[in-house]
Design an enzyme around this catalytic site. Structure first.
Site, PDB file in Angstrom:
ATOM      1  N   GLY A 244     -61.871 -14.680  28.802  1.00 24.78           N
ATOM      2  CA  GLY A 244     -62.359 -14.730  30.179  1.00 24.78           C
ATOM      3  C   GLY A 244     -63.843 -14.899  30.377  1.00 24.78           C
ATOM      4  O   GLY A 244     -64.284 -15.131  31.514  1.00 24.78           O
ATOM      5  N   GLU A 281     -59.975 -12.694  22.950  1.00 30.47           N
ATOM      6  CA  GLU A 281     -59.267 -13.982  23.064  1.00 30.47           C
ATOM      7  C   GLU A 281     -60.069 -14.993  23.874  1.00 30.47           C
ATOM      8  O   GLU A 281     -59.618 -15.483  24.906  1.00 30.47           O
ATOM      9  CB  GLU A 281     -57.914 -13.767  23.769  1.00 30.47           C
ATOM     10  CG  GLU A 281     -56.997 -12.756  23.123  1.00 30.47           C
ATOM     11  CD  GLU A 281     -55.793 -12.403  23.991  1.00 30.47           C
ATOM     12  OE1 GLU A 281     -55.704 -12.902  25.136  1.00 30.47           O
ATOM     13  OE2 GLU A 281     -54.945 -11.633  23.547  1.00 30.47           O
ATOM     14  N   PRO A 282     -61.281 -15.330  23.451  1.00 28.65           N
ATOM     15  CA  PRO A 282     -62.069 -16.273  24.243  1.00 28.65           C
ATOM     16  C   PRO A 282     -61.518 -17.693  24.134  1.00 28.65           C
ATOM     17  O   PRO A 282     -61.082 -18.115  23.065  1.00 28.65           O
ATOM     18  CB  PRO A 282     -63.466 -16.192  23.613  1.00 28.65           C
ATOM     19  CG  PRO A 282     -63.221 -15.755  22.214  1.00 28.65           C
ATOM     20  CD  PRO A 282     -61.977 -14.905  22.226  1.00 28.65           C
ATOM     21  N   GLY A 283     -61.529 -18.401  25.224  1.00 28.93           N
ATOM     22  CA  GLY A 283     -61.136 -19.810  25.223  1.00 28.93           C
ATOM     23  C   GLY A 283     -62.331 -20.644  25.668  1.00 28.93           C
ATOM     24  O   GLY A 283     -63.066 -21.208  24.866  1.00 28.93           O
ATOM     25  N   ARG A 284     -62.552 -20.642  26.990  1.00 33.56           N
ATOM     26  CA  ARG A 284     -63.600 -21.465  27.600  1.00 33.56           C
ATOM     27  C   ARG A 284     -64.962 -21.285  26.940  1.00 33.56           C
ATOM     28  O   ARG A 284     -65.684 -22.265  26.714  1.00 33.56           O
ATOM     29  CB  ARG A 284     -63.710 -21.077  29.076  1.00 33.56           C
ATOM     30  CG  ARG A 284     -64.601 -21.989  29.895  1.00 33.56           C
ATOM     31  CD  ARG A 284     -64.825 -21.411  31.310  1.00 33.56           C
ATOM     32  NE  ARG A 284     -63.675 -20.816  31.910  1.00 33.56           N
ATOM     33  CZ  ARG A 284     -62.882 -21.402  32.814  1.00 33.56           C
ATOM     34  NH1 ARG A 284     -63.157 -22.607  33.228  1.00 33.56           N
ATOM     35  NH2 ARG A 284     -61.838 -20.754  33.304  1.00 33.56           N
ATOM     36  N   ARG A 320     -59.496 -29.997  36.982  1.00 31.87           N
ATOM     37  CA  ARG A 320     -60.168 -28.792  37.491  1.00 31.87           C
ATOM     38  C   ARG A 320     -60.789 -28.977  38.881  1.00 31.87           C
ATOM     39  O   ARG A 320     -60.630 -28.106  39.738  1.00 31.87           O
ATOM     40  CB  ARG A 320     -61.234 -28.275  36.507  1.00 31.87           C
ATOM     41  CG  ARG A 320     -60.674 -27.946  35.107  1.00 31.87           C
ATOM     42  CD  ARG A 320     -61.645 -27.156  34.236  1.00 31.87           C
ATOM     43  NE  ARG A 320     -61.828 -25.822  34.779  1.00 31.87           N
ATOM     44  CZ  ARG A 320     -62.874 -25.432  35.432  1.00 31.87           C
ATOM     45  NH1 ARG A 320     -63.895 -26.247  35.593  1.00 31.87           N
ATOM     46  NH2 ARG A 320     -62.934 -24.217  35.918  1.00 31.87           N
ATOM     47  N   TYR A 324     -58.984 -26.501  41.442  1.00 31.76           N
ATOM     48  CA  TYR A 324     -59.727 -25.272  41.786  1.00 31.76           C
ATOM     49  C   TYR A 324     -60.970 -25.561  42.618  1.00 31.76           C
ATOM     50  O   TYR A 324     -61.797 -24.680  42.803  1.00 31.76           O
ATOM     51  CB  TYR A 324     -60.202 -24.543  40.522  1.00 31.76           C
ATOM     52  CG  TYR A 324     -59.198 -24.418  39.417  1.00 31.76           C
ATOM     53  CD1 TYR A 324     -58.090 -23.585  39.539  1.00 31.76           C
ATOM     54  CD2 TYR A 324     -59.363 -25.115  38.220  1.00 31.76           C
ATOM     55  CE1 TYR A 324     -57.179 -23.451  38.503  1.00 31.76           C
ATOM     56  CE2 TYR A 324     -58.451 -24.986  37.182  1.00 31.76           C
ATOM     57  CZ  TYR A 324     -57.362 -24.155  37.332  1.00 31.76           C
ATOM     58  OH  TYR A 324     -56.465 -24.033  36.305  1.00 31.76           O
ATOM     59  N   CYS A 350     -53.669 -42.259  43.274  1.00 36.08           N
ATOM     60  CA  CYS A 350     -53.362 -42.370  44.701  1.00 36.08           C
ATOM     61  C   CYS A 350     -53.177 -41.008  45.347  1.00 36.08           C
ATOM     62  O   CYS A 350     -52.060 -40.630  45.715  1.00 36.08           O
ATOM     63  CB  CYS A 350     -52.133 -43.245  44.883  1.00 36.08           C
ATOM     64  SG  CYS A 350     -52.427 -44.876  44.221  1.00 36.08           S
ATOM     65  N   GLU A 351     -54.243 -40.252  45.444  1.00 40.29           N
ATOM     66  CA  GLU A 351     -54.262 -38.938  46.083  1.00 40.29           C
ATOM     67  C   GLU A 351     -55.675 -38.739  46.608  1.00 40.29           C
ATOM     68  O   GLU A 351     -56.630 -39.000  45.886  1.00 40.29           O
ATOM     69  CB  GLU A 351     -54.041 -37.815  45.060  1.00 40.29           C
ATOM     70  CG  GLU A 351     -52.755 -37.854  44.312  1.00 40.29           C
ATOM     71  CD  GLU A 351     -51.734 -36.848  44.820  1.00 40.29           C
ATOM     72  OE1 GLU A 351     -52.029 -36.109  45.795  1.00 40.29           O
ATOM     73  OE2 GLU A 351     -50.639 -36.829  44.261  1.00 40.29           O
TER      74      GLU A 351
HETATM   75  N1  LLP Z   1     -56.060 -14.701  27.001  1.00 39.16           N
HETATM   76  C1  LLP Z   1     -55.104 -14.849  27.942  1.00 39.16           C
HETATM   77  C2  LLP Z   1     -53.931 -13.984  27.905  1.00 39.16           C
HETATM   78  C3  LLP Z   1     -55.260 -15.832  28.933  1.00 39.16           C
HETATM   79  O1  LLP Z   1     -54.329 -15.964  29.866  1.00 39.16           O
HETATM   80  C4  LLP Z   1     -56.413 -16.669  28.932  1.00 39.16           C
HETATM   81  C5  LLP Z   1     -56.589 -17.714  29.936  1.00 39.16           C
HETATM   82  C6  LLP Z   1     -57.355 -16.478  27.903  1.00 39.16           C
HETATM   83  C7  LLP Z   1     -57.153 -15.483  26.961  1.00 39.16           C
HETATM   84  C8  LLP Z   1     -58.588 -17.316  27.792  1.00 39.16           C
HETATM   85  O2  LLP Z   1     -59.416 -17.234  28.895  1.00 39.16           O
HETATM   86  P1  LLP Z   1     -60.869 -17.935  28.872  1.00 39.16           P
HETATM   87  O3  LLP Z   1     -61.700 -17.251  27.818  1.00 39.16           O
HETATM   88  O4  LLP Z   1     -60.676 -19.366  28.568  1.00 39.16           O
HETATM   89  O5  LLP Z   1     -61.367 -17.717  30.236  1.00 39.16           O
HETATM   90  N2  LLP Z   1     -57.255 -23.581  33.752  1.00 39.16           N
HETATM   91  C9  LLP Z   1     -58.214 -22.621  34.265  1.00 39.16           C
HETATM   92  C10 LLP Z   1     -58.333 -21.418  33.378  1.00 39.16           C
HETATM   93  C11 LLP Z   1     -56.996 -20.708  33.143  1.00 39.16           C
HETATM   94  C12 LLP Z   1     -57.117 -19.542  32.201  1.00 39.16           C
HETATM   95  C13 LLP Z   1     -55.783 -18.994  31.854  1.00 39.16           C
HETATM   96  N3  LLP Z   1     -55.784 -17.928  30.883  1.00 39.16           N
HETATM   97  C14 LLP Z   1     -59.548 -23.339  34.464  1.00 39.16           C
HETATM   98  O6  LLP Z   1     -59.621 -24.535  34.211  1.00 39.16           O
HETATM   99  O7  LLP Z   1     -60.524 -22.740  34.912  1.00 39.16           O
END
Ligand code: LLP
Length: 423
Positions: A244, A281-284, A320, A324, A350-351
């Site tokens: 997050g 659990e970092p993603g972004r 995105r 959002y 076409c949107e």
């Molecule tokens: N762990 C869990 C259980 C999650 O559901 C998520 C993201 C993460 C970790 C990773 O979160 P991050 O570090 O990436 O914030 N599509 C949206 C973001 C959806 C996130 C869903 N869950 C966007 O483009 O902003």
């Protein structure tokens, strides 16, 4: 303006470079739309977390939903990361990229029996279980396979992550996790089942979080539960605080990974939990600012009320903004001298919702290549084939070398699995 993604993304004269590669030339070579990632930026982001966690029992599980390209996974596996997955498709990608199932946590509210069975067979580290019925099902599936499934319960701490409602997940009204006041009973249930082995606890409160405070609130709430659960003799080996952490798209100033981790460790220490293994659990924050989307301007369509800059990337490539109303920087790959005008940068789909940026000041001509910044996370991973548009190619840059890590999809591949009815 400091570019999000600096120092990897930078200007040399008028030209935009990602690490050691000039992006305009790259787009001319590989075509557009084109996703481009800098390997060294990804590794540096993982290292920032791992430096701060050094000396502590920890596992960084990359939330691969952000970007699941095999080369990205391979890079992060080599940097010592495990993975947070939400489907068997993601598990197979981890394995195909040479990742270790023993470092995988399996999240998600809707795991099917087949997914559970495959994850047990592969030997995932832990199932993050989100409901009582899921506990029951996992117990059944594990017993049928003659094994015990390692489980952590995802608790919903009911804290406000102060982010976009679609990406906020830790509030009572969200579909995610087990309510805080029902978690103790769920742990008793889990501990009593022969097919389950309780190994931890987890939470995830949302995405694009730009403050430390919601994390500390969540940590406190989870630690209250840890103490209550362990008081009943149920040991919780690890604590997983989810992902997050936000990134800078425009003027946000989220805490750095180091600052976030330091604050979390200090709170764990203060509450007597220094020994507990910490999972994140970092993603972004690992991939977002390591990537850009390159797109070529097709037509300029100035008008009485609005000027449209029509590019060859669309909402199917990068959803995105449409989904959002996310603001992502858009800059020319080669700057022009001319005075900027205000443009809505839109795609060919076409949107009316098919836009990448509104009211952007740009000096631009047809044929120019633009870069949408901060597109390494939730870009290609959310791409679709809407309007029968093949998905973009992906390139990974390592220093001054560029590698195609996913070929551009062909139109034929789009309908290869479709069939006509017999005459
Ligand atoms: N762990 C869990 C259980 C999650 O559901 C998520 C993201 C993460 C970790 C990773 O979160 P991050 O570090 O990436 O914030 N599509 C949206 C973001 C959806 C996130 C869903 N869950 C966007 O483009 O902003």
């Amino acid at each position: 303006m400091t570019l999000p993604g600096a120092p990897w993304l930078h200007r040399r004269g008028r030209s935009l470079w990602l690490d050691g590669v000039e992006l305009d030339a790259l787009a001319r070579t590989h075509g557009t739309p084109l996703y481009v990632y800098a390997k060294r930026a990804i590794v540096a982001a993982a290292e920032a977390y791992r430096r701060a966690l050094a000396g502590r029992a920890h596992l960084l599980c990359y939330a691969m939903k952000a970007n699941s390209n095999l080369a990205v996974l391979h890079t992060l596996a080599r940097a010592g990361c495990g993975f947070d997955i939400v489907s068997v498709g993601e598990l197979e990608r981890v394995l195909a990229a040479g990742g270790d199932a023993g470092q995988v946590v399996f999240s998600g509210v809707g795991k099917t029996r087949a997914e559970m069975a495959r994850a047990l067979e592969a030997g995932v580290r832990c199932f993050n279980v989100e409901s009582r019925p899921e506990l029951e099902r996992l117990d059944e599936v594990a017993r049928a396979h003659g094994v015990r499934a390692p489980v952590s319960l995802r608790v919903n701490p009911d804290v406000d992550a102060k982010t976009h409602p679609y990406i906020s997940t830790g509030l009572r009204d969200n579909k995610f996790g087990i309510a805080h006041d029902e978690a103790l009973a769920a742990y008793r249930d889990a501990a009593a089942r022969a097919g389950l082995q309780v190994v931890g606890i987890d939470c995830h409160i949302g995405s694009q979080i730009t403050e430390v405070a919601p994390y500390l609130d969540a940590l406190d709430r989870v630690l209250d539960l840890v103490e209550a659960v362990e008081a009943e003799g149920i040991a919780l080996h690890h604590l997983d605080l989810g992902g997050g952490l936000g990134i800078t798209y425009t003027d946000e100033s989220p805490p750095t990974p180091d600052a976030l981790v330091r604050a979390l460790l200090a709170r764990l220490d203060a509450r007597g939990h220094a020994q507990r293994e910490l999972l994140l659990e970092p993603g972004r924050s690992l991939v977002g600012n390591a990537g850009v989307l390159l797109t070529e301007v097709q037509y300029l369509k100035p008008g009485a009320h609005k000027n449209f800059c029509i590019v060859d990337a669309a909402m199917n490539d990068l959803v995105r903004p449409a989904m959002y109303e996310a603001w992502m920087a858009i800059v020319p790959c080669v700057e022009r001298d001319a005075a900027p005008r205000t443009w809505d940068v839109v795609g060919p789909v076409c949107e009316s919702g098919d836009w990448l940026g509104r009211d952007r000041a740009l000096a631009v001509e047809a044929g120019d290549v633009l870069a949408v910044l901060s597109a390494g996370a939730y870009g290609m991973a959310m791409a679709s084939n809407y309007n029968s548009r093949p998905r973009a190619a992906e390139v990974m840059i390592d220093g001054d070398r560029a590698f195609v890590v996913r070929e551009r999809e062909t139109v034929r591949a789009l309908f290869a699995g479709e069939h006509l009815l017999p005459d």
